[in-house]
Design a protein around this motif. Structure first.
Motif, PDB file in Angstrom:
ATOM      1  N   VAL A  55     -13.763 -54.844 -45.602  1.00  0.00           N
ATOM      2  CA  VAL A  55     -14.803 -55.794 -46.002  1.00  0.00           C
ATOM      3  C   VAL A  55     -15.714 -55.114 -47.014  1.00  0.00           C
ATOM      4  N   THR A  56     -16.404 -55.896 -47.781  1.00  0.00           N
ATOM      5  CA  THR A  56     -17.307 -55.342 -48.786  1.00  0.00           C
ATOM      6  C   THR A  56     -18.590 -54.855 -48.110  1.00  0.00           C
ATOM      7  N   PRO A  57     -19.355 -53.977 -48.779  1.00  0.00           N
ATOM      8  CA  PRO A  57     -20.632 -53.526 -48.210  1.00  0.00           C
ATOM      9  C   PRO A  57     -21.584 -54.675 -47.897  1.00  0.00           C
ATOM     10  N   ASP A  58     -21.615 -55.703 -48.739  1.00  0.00           N
ATOM     11  CA  ASP A  58     -22.501 -56.832 -48.490  1.00  0.00           C
ATOM     12  C   ASP A  58     -22.076 -57.601 -47.237  1.00  0.00           C
ATOM     13  N   GLU A  59     -20.773 -57.767 -47.066  1.00  0.00           N
ATOM     14  CA  GLU A  59     -20.274 -58.438 -45.862  1.00  0.00           C
ATOM     15  C   GLU A  59     -20.598 -57.616 -44.619  1.00  0.00           C
TER      16      GLU A  59
ATOM     17  N   ASP B  46     -20.493 -44.253 -53.494  1.00  0.00           N
ATOM     18  CA  ASP B  46     -20.545 -44.773 -52.135  1.00  0.00           C
ATOM     19  C   ASP B  46     -21.619 -45.848 -52.089  1.00  0.00           C
ATOM     20  N   THR B  47     -21.709 -46.531 -50.953  1.00  0.00           N
ATOM     21  CA  THR B  47     -22.785 -47.499 -50.725  1.00  0.00           C
ATOM     22  C   THR B  47     -23.540 -47.062 -49.488  1.00  0.00           C
ATOM     23  N   LEU B  48     -24.853 -46.990 -49.627  1.00  0.00           N
ATOM     24  CA  LEU B  48     -25.702 -46.567 -48.518  1.00  0.00           C
ATOM     25  C   LEU B  48     -26.337 -47.784 -47.870  1.00  0.00           C
ATOM     26  N   LEU B  49     -26.156 -47.899 -46.561  1.00  0.00           N
ATOM     27  CA  LEU B  49     -26.736 -48.992 -45.790  1.00  0.00           C
ATOM     28  C   LEU B  49     -27.914 -48.436 -44.996  1.00  0.00           C
ATOM     29  N   GLU B  50     -29.084 -48.994 -45.222  1.00  0.00           N
ATOM     30  CA  GLU B  50     -30.271 -48.562 -44.480  1.00  0.00           C
ATOM     31  C   GLU B  50     -30.407 -49.442 -43.242  1.00  0.00           C
ATOM     32  N   VAL B  51     -30.001 -48.877 -42.095  1.00  0.00           N
ATOM     33  CA  VAL B  51     -29.971 -49.642 -40.849  1.00  0.00           C
ATOM     34  C   VAL B  51     -31.226 -49.332 -40.038  1.00  0.00           C
ATOM     35  N   ASP B  52     -31.959 -50.374 -39.665  1.00  0.00           N
ATOM     36  CA  ASP B  52     -33.183 -50.205 -38.877  1.00  0.00           C
ATOM     37  C   ASP B  52     -32.821 -50.221 -37.395  1.00  0.00           C
ATOM     38  N   ILE B  53     -32.863 -49.049 -36.785  1.00  0.00           N
ATOM     39  CA  ILE B  53     -32.502 -48.919 -35.375  1.00  0.00           C
ATOM     40  C   ILE B  53     -33.737 -49.122 -34.508  1.00  0.00           C
ATOM     41  N   THR B  54     -33.686 -50.085 -33.591  1.00  0.00           N
ATOM     42  CA  THR B  54     -34.800 -50.285 -32.657  1.00  0.00           C
ATOM     43  C   THR B  54     -34.759 -49.195 -31.585  1.00  0.00           C
ATOM     44  N   PRO B  55     -35.907 -48.875 -30.956  1.00  0.00           N
ATOM     45  CA  PRO B  55     -35.960 -47.746 -30.016  1.00  0.00           C
ATOM     46  C   PRO B  55     -34.967 -47.829 -28.866  1.00  0.00           C
ATOM     47  N   ASN B  56     -34.587 -49.035 -28.461  1.00  0.00           N
ATOM     48  CA  ASN B  56     -33.670 -49.177 -27.325  1.00  0.00           C
ATOM     49  C   ASN B  56     -32.196 -49.015 -27.716  1.00  0.00           C
ATOM     50  N   ARG B  57     -31.887 -48.914 -29.025  1.00  0.00           N
ATOM     51  CA  ARG B  57     -30.498 -48.865 -29.464  1.00  0.00           C
ATOM     52  C   ARG B  57     -30.119 -47.483 -30.020  1.00  0.00           C
ATOM     53  N   ILE B  58     -30.485 -46.431 -29.297  1.00  0.00           N
ATOM     54  CA  ILE B  58     -30.155 -45.088 -29.770  1.00  0.00           C
ATOM     55  C   ILE B  58     -28.647 -44.856 -29.738  1.00  0.00           C
ATOM     56  N   ASP B  59     -27.913 -45.673 -28.979  1.00  0.00           N
ATOM     57  CA  ASP B  59     -26.457 -45.560 -28.977  1.00  0.00           C
ATOM     58  C   ASP B  59     -25.857 -45.895 -30.334  1.00  0.00           C
ATOM     59  N   ALA B  60     -26.635 -46.575 -31.179  1.00  0.00           N
ATOM     60  CA  ALA B  60     -26.143 -46.943 -32.516  1.00  0.00           C
ATOM     61  C   ALA B  60     -26.699 -46.019 -33.603  1.00  0.00           C
ATOM     62  N   ALA B  61     -27.304 -44.893 -33.207  1.00  0.00           N
ATOM     63  CA  ALA B  61     -27.888 -43.985 -34.190  1.00  0.00           C
ATOM     64  C   ALA B  61     -26.864 -42.971 -34.692  1.00  0.00           C
ATOM     65  N   SER B  62     -25.711 -43.452 -35.055  1.00  0.00           N
ATOM     66  CA  SER B  62     -24.648 -42.602 -35.604  1.00  0.00           C
ATOM     67  C   SER B  62     -23.627 -43.509 -36.276  1.00  0.00           C
ATOM     68  N   HIS B  63     -22.779 -42.918 -37.097  1.00  0.00           N
ATOM     69  CA  HIS B  63     -21.733 -43.718 -37.748  1.00  0.00           C
ATOM     70  C   HIS B  63     -20.756 -44.275 -36.717  1.00  0.00           C
ATOM     71  N   PHE B  64     -20.423 -43.479 -35.717  1.00  0.00           N
ATOM     72  CA  PHE B  64     -19.496 -43.940 -34.689  1.00  0.00           C
ATOM     73  C   PHE B  64     -20.121 -45.048 -33.845  1.00  0.00           C
ATOM     74  N   GLY B  65     -21.416 -44.904 -33.535  1.00  0.00           N
ATOM     75  CA  GLY B  65     -22.106 -45.923 -32.743  1.00  0.00           C
ATOM     76  C   GLY B  65     -22.172 -47.256 -33.467  1.00  0.00           C
ATOM     77  N   VAL B  66     -22.426 -47.212 -34.784  1.00  0.00           N
ATOM     78  CA  VAL B  66     -22.447 -48.443 -35.575  1.00  0.00           C
ATOM     79  C   VAL B  66     -21.047 -49.045 -35.628  1.00  0.00           C
ATOM     80  N   ALA B  67     -20.039 -48.177 -35.792  1.00  0.00           N
ATOM     81  CA  ALA B  67     -18.657 -48.659 -35.841  1.00  0.00           C
ATOM     82  C   ALA B  67     -18.264 -49.332 -34.533  1.00  0.00           C
ATOM     83  N   ARG B  68     -18.771 -48.838 -33.411  1.00  0.00           N
ATOM     84  CA  ARG B  68     -18.447 -49.427 -32.107  1.00  0.00           C
ATOM     85  C   ARG B  68     -18.936 -50.876 -32.036  1.00  0.00           C
TER      86      ARG B  68
END
Length: 819
Positions: A16-20, A162-184
């Protein structure tokens, strides 16, 4: 948090594209704040080309400049003036041609055609730091002889886009504070539509212990602060610069490469979300590691060269003689990996989030490691991550695994057991989304389905999902992955009628907000946390009555506000400093108090209270500059009118409100407004210069504080009533009264309405005179009285009778004389 698009795709098989991707992340609760095209070197070396210095001669007007001709593969060579001491004919160099933009941090400059001491220069021969390929500025870059003239520098250096995505992680979602966590999370989202989408976990099957020549035992003395500590050693490593692939991964997300060992630990942190720490094994005195606390005040120098005094609760990683690291927060100056390191002790731990958070706040530290540890890492993942990190170190630095894995894990952290019913899922979501979809989402999010029946599921939630411990939390996870936008809005509305016997605070707030906004006010919303220093030495709001914040983020946010006043002063200062000086602000908000004398055993909150208030601030001119009216300063009388209009709009009879003088350390002059029952409704006045000074305000400020809770209580069942305009005329009569200076208009008004309750409608003060031709200590009030009978026209006899009564009462009660 920065996420690299190319790096992310290593863990999920999607196209998928970065925008998608950005839209998908935002829809599942990982909001993307920005999408940016980036390169491994800022600017991508655009406009830079490989050249060859053909000639190099001294500049006739300088003792250090050289005039060169450089072949860059164009029709004609370029003449370039160069000040580098090492430039010489025959060198292969990097040339910035005219129009090239070079970057230095956040700043940039463009190469222009110019004359340097009279000689034309058509470009620049570059040093490492000038184009971002290194840090040296000793001279220009001299490339190997085999470098091909005319090659674009971005191709020569292998610059990656490359394309950089600035992801705003809320305090309760530390499981997503990594590339693997976002991929999950993305796997769960895309797998709903395409079952072939899988989460690709890096393999650690190649991990093997080659020898046990460097076994370092670990003793954890404080298992509450460190529930799990895993470690392994690697011998024979070579510390050097990281390979390009590793440096590029880090550069893309904004990290500076250091060396291959440290870069691997940073890579794993951003890959898997688990902080790692590498120690120089040869610096571990006594050949053992102790995880413990140290005595209060123990000095310790951290990586930044600052000596810090330890708290007795700070968890430290120590050797047999000294501390080496503030556990989970910051490394020590003398225990880290350097170019001389050959043996590494690799740590992968799980620290207590509360312990880490307190330590980090005490020392004013906020590191990538503490950010993750204090929100809760995965206690079950330390061994896997340790193996992954060790294999990567072997790949980039060589060496052998030289010990068995040490794993201090006395009490296993169990997953959360949760029962989830289909009925509750459908009820909360508002539609049936199908068991297959539910199970796809749960499996992708690594929530284990232990069993199921016709009623629902028995589930085990991974320990790292600290925010998911109830069935409603799981339903929320299911819904965010399924998509809120996929829940149709029905055509029916279910509602019920309710009866509210007391005034609707929110409705009345809106009513007054609309009124104030229409009168030119702007609403402000300030933080309930504020500076404790504001209340120092105040008697109206003593510092001891402040609700103090434990482990405050800063001294600017260390107590909860006792008054709305200081937030509004900060707003005024902010605007005045930006040349916006004519201001009218209002704010609805809570104020908070602590009274130690109200403490009760077994009632934790007995000493705490809060009130809801309306604050109003005026400063500057009454109106903006206009040709139609002269400038007029705001005044306390203007504020008084706004306050009276508020009470009038709420349904209060102004004649029944009691106004009196007021004095405290906030106001230089002030008035209070009381209800008939004696409850203080409001206080307003001119702020003391000392109070304005705390916000660096040097102009007059008028402030009003209305206690909204008391207003609502006193308001009761009052309704605003509208009356038809009388058919009979009103009559106006004036009196000029000579009175003592200390007599306020409020007393004149009060006596007037006591004298004539039925026919007197209004009393207005239209002139005040003091000075020449008056007795000492006297002033003259010019007062108008408006009389009206709603049932008939007043006669002269009635009017004269009322005025005589008024005159007599003023003479008797106030000692007034007619002028």
């Amino acid at each position: 948090m920065n996420i690299s698009y190319n790096w992310l795709k290593q863990y999920i098989n999607i196209d998928v594209t970065p925008d998608e991707l950005s839209k998908a992340l935002t829809s599942i609760g990982l909001e993307v704040g920005g999408v940016e095209e980036v390169q491994t070197i800022k600017g991508g070396l655009e406009g830079l080309v490989i050249g060859e210095v053909l000639t190099c001669t001294g500049h006739e007007n300088s003792d250090h400049l050289h005039v060169t001709t450089v072949n860059v593969g164009a029709v004609e060579p370029l003449q370039i003036v160069c000040g580098a001491p090492n430039v010489a004919a025959g060198q292969k160099v990097v040339v910035a041609t005219v129009g090239t933009k070079l970057y230095s941090g956040d700043e940039s400059f463009t190469i222009k055609r110019s004359k340097i001491r009279g000689v034309e220069s058509l470009g620049m021969i570059c040093a490492q730091d000038e184009i971002g390929v290194g840090t040296s500025h000793d001279g220009i870059i001299v490339l190997p002889a085999e470098a091909v003239v005319g090659t674009l520098a971005k191709d020569y250096y292998g610059i990656q886009n490359d394309t950089l995505l600035e992801v705003d992680i809320t305090p309760n979602r530390i499981d997503a504070a990594s590339h693997f966590g976002v991929a999950r999370d993305l796997t769960a989202f895309f797998a709903l539509k395409d079952k072939s989408v899988k989460l690709l976990r890096p393999s650690v099957d190649a991990f093997a212990v080659q020898n046990t020549n460097l076994s370092i035992p670990v003793q954890v003395e404080n298992t509450d602060a460190c529930p799990r500590y895993s470690a392994v050693t690697i011998s024979g490593v070579k510390v050097t610069e990281s390979p390009d692939w590793l440096k590029n991964r880090l550069k893309i997300i904004g990290l500076r490469p250091i060396n291959n060992i440290v870069d691997v630990t940073n890579f794993v942190l951003h890959e898997l979300g688990q902080p790692m720490h590498a120690f120089d094994a040869d610096k571990i005195a006594g050949g053992k590691v102790l995880v413990k606390t140290l005595p209060e005040g123990t000095p310790f120098t951290t990586l930044d060269g600052i000596e810090r005094k330890l708290n007795a609760a700070d968890l430290m990683i120590c050797d047999a003689t000294k501390p080496m690291c503030i556990g989970g927060v910051f490394g020590g100056q003398d225990s880290g990996v350097t170019e001389q390191t050959t043996n590494v002790f690799l740590e992968s731990a799980y620290f207590n989030p509360i312990s880490i958070r307190k330590t980090a706040r005490r020392h004013g530290l906020n590191t990538d490691a503490s950010f993750r540890y204090e929100r809760g890492c995965d206690p079950t993942n330390t061994i896997y991550v340790l193996k992954r990190c060790a294999l990567l170190i072997q790949e980039v630095a060589g060496g052998q695994i030289s010990s068995e894995i040490v794993d201090n894990y006395p009490v296993e952290v169990k997953p959360f057991d949760v029962s989830l019913s289909f009925r509750k899922i459908n009820s909360l979501i508002g539609k049936e989304i199908g068991k297959e979809n539910i199970e796809t989402i749960l499996t992708a999010l690594e929530i284990k389905i232990v069993s199921q029946n016709d009623e629902g599921y028995e589930l085990q939630v991974p320990a790292y999902r600290v925010d998911v411990q109830r069935d409603v939390d799981i339903i929320e996870d299911i819904l965010r992955i399924y998509g809120y936008n996929n829940i149709e809005i029905g055509l029916t509305l279910k509602s019920n009628l309710s009866f509210v016997s007391k005034p609707d605070s929110y409705k009345l707030q809106n009513l007054i907000s609309e009124q104030l906004t229409a009168q030119g006010f702007n609403e402000v919303l300030n933080n309930s946390l504020t500076k404790g220093s504001y209340y120092k030495d105040l008697t109206s709001f003593p510092a001891e009555n402040s609700v103090k914040i434990l482990n405050a983020l800063s001294s600017d946010l260390n107590v909860m506000r006792q008054t709305l006043l200081f937030g509004g002063l900060e707003n005024i200062a902010y605007n005045v400093n930006r040349r916006n000086a004519d201001l009218k602000f209002y704010e609805f908000g809570n104020s908070y108090y602590y009274h130690a004398e109200n403490k009760k055993e077994g009632e934790t909150l007995a000493a705490y209270s809060e009130d809801f208030h309306l604050g109003m601030w005026l400063t500057g001119n009454k109106h903006g500059q206009s040709w139609a009216a002269a400038d007029e300063k705001s005044s306390i009388y203007e504020l008084k009118a706004y306050i009276e209009n508020i009470f009038k709009r709420l349904g209060f009879d102004l004649r029944k409100l009691v106004v009196g003088e007021y004095s405290d350390d906030l106001f230089s002059e002030a008035l209070t407004v009381y209800s008939q029952s004696g409850k203080k409704l409001a206080v307003y006045g001119i702020l003391q210069p000392a109070i304005r000074k705390v916000a660096d305000i040097d102009v007059e400020v008028y402030y009003a504080d209305i206690n909204w809770n008391v207003v609502l209580t006193e308001l009761g069942e009052r309704n605003v009533k509208y009356a038809e305009i009388s058919k009979f005329p009103e009559v106006k009569r004036d009196l000029a009264l000579l009175l003592d200076k200390n007599i306020a208009f409020a007393e004149i008004e009060k006596i007037a309405f006591e004298t004539e309750r039925k026919l007197l409608k209004r009393v207005n003060l239209f002139d005040v005179y003091e000075g020449k031709n008056l007795e000492a200590g006297k002033k003259s009030y010019a007062v108008s009285f408006v009389l009206q009978d709603d049932s008939k026209t007043l006669t002269d006899n009635q009017i004269d009778g009322i005025m005589k009564k008024l005159q007599a009462n003023y003479e008797t009660k106030l000692g007034a004389k007619l002028r």
